[in-house]
Design a protein around this motif. Structure first.
Motif, mmCIF file in Angstrom:
data_model
loop_
_atom_site.group_PDB
_atom_site.id
_atom_site.type_symbol
_atom_site.label_atom_id
_atom_site.label_comp_id
_atom_site.label_asym_id
_atom_site.label_seq_id
_atom_site.Cartn_x
_atom_site.Cartn_y
_atom_site.Cartn_z
ATOM 1 N N ILE A 97 0.841 -1.205 0.000
ATOM 2 C CA ILE A 97 0.000 0.000 0.000
ATOM 3 C C ILE A 97 0.872 1.249 0.000
ATOM 4 N N GLU A 98 1.908 1.252 0.820
ATOM 5 C CA GLU A 98 2.834 2.394 0.874
ATOM 6 C C GLU A 98 3.482 2.626 -0.498
ATOM 7 N N GLU A 101 0.822 4.057 -2.918
ATOM 8 C CA GLU A 101 0.497 5.460 -2.633
ATOM 9 C C GLU A 101 1.669 6.397 -2.927
ATOM 10 N N ASN A 102 2.867 6.025 -2.499
ATOM 11 C CA ASN A 102 4.012 6.930 -2.594
ATOM 12 C C ASN A 102 4.743 6.869 -3.933
ATOM 13 N N ASN A 105 1.618 6.805 -6.900
ATOM 14 C CA ASN A 105 0.669 7.914 -6.729
ATOM 15 C C ASN A 105 -0.781 7.510 -6.966
ATOM 16 N N LYS A 107 -4.493 6.121 -5.186
ATOM 17 C CA LYS A 107 -5.232 6.264 -3.930
ATOM 18 C C LYS A 107 -6.252 5.150 -3.691
ATOM 19 N N GLU A 108 -6.529 4.329 -4.706
ATOM 20 C CA GLU A 108 -7.497 3.248 -4.565
ATOM 21 C C GLU A 108 -6.877 1.922 -4.979
ATOM 22 N N GLY A 125 -7.755 -1.641 6.287
ATOM 23 C CA GLY A 125 -8.465 -0.499 5.723
ATOM 24 C C GLY A 125 -9.308 -0.796 4.499
ATOM 25 N N TYR A 145 -9.776 -0.398 -1.050
ATOM 26 C CA TYR A 145 -9.036 0.471 -0.123
ATOM 27 C C TYR A 145 -8.984 1.858 -0.749
ATOM 28 N N LYS A 146 -9.314 2.884 0.033
ATOM 29 C CA LYS A 146 -9.189 4.270 -0.429
ATOM 30 C C LYS A 146 -8.415 5.046 0.613
ATOM 31 N N LYS A 147 -7.416 5.794 0.156
ATOM 32 C CA LYS A 147 -6.624 6.600 1.096
ATOM 33 C C LYS A 147 -7.471 7.727 1.621
#
Length: 147
Positions: A97-98, A101-102, A105, A107-108, A125, A145-147
């Motif tokens: 997940i990290e 996201e990072n 880029n 978010k889902e 989550g 999963y959504k950030k």
């Protein structure tokens, strides 16, 4: 123990063999499920691996948008029988997940989870977004999963 993330083209032959061997041991033999693990999705995926003394003991793959779902997806989450119960699957999911996201880029993340793992994925989550359905005669559910 050493984590690494690689594109398919970066995998060494021995790593690819160990990934396929581990997935076969768990998903085909242990779960007694005859299905085609080699589905032509690995080639365009990122592979998160955990090694212990140069032996892959856990792994997962991250699939780009449009391969399985409209969202990025995590799949083939596997931990060797001898290394279960140590929190490795959760740690790997959080690392994936990290990375998503990072580094990517996004978010889902959408997954097809074995139904008996709903609470595990909720603890990270994910939320349920479908009814339970059979995939290869094993109950699954789509989760998001959504950030």
């Amino acid at each position: 123990m050493n984590y690494k993330i690689k594109k398919f083209s970066e995998l060494e032959n021995s790593e690819l063999y160990q990934i396929l061997e581990l997935r076969c041991e768990v998903f085909v033999v242990e779960q007694n499920c005859a299905y085609n693990d080699v589905d032509n999705k690995d080639q365009d995926a990122y592979h998160l691996l955990l090694e212990d003394n140069k032996k892959i003991i856990a792994g997962l793959r991250i699939l780009k948008k449009g391969v399985s779902y409209d969202q990025i997806s995590i799949g083939r989450v596997v931990v060797s029988k001898e290394h279960r119960g140590l929190g490795i699957a959760k740690e790997m999911m959080l690392k994936a997940i990290e990375f998503i996201e990072n580094d990517l880029n996004e978010k889902e993340i959408k997954i097809s989870a074995q139904a008996y793992l709903i609470d595990f994925y909720k603890s990270i989550g994910f939320v349920e977004v479908s009814q339970v359905y059979l995939e290869d005669d094993i109950p699954h559910i789509d989760m998001l999963y959504k950030k």
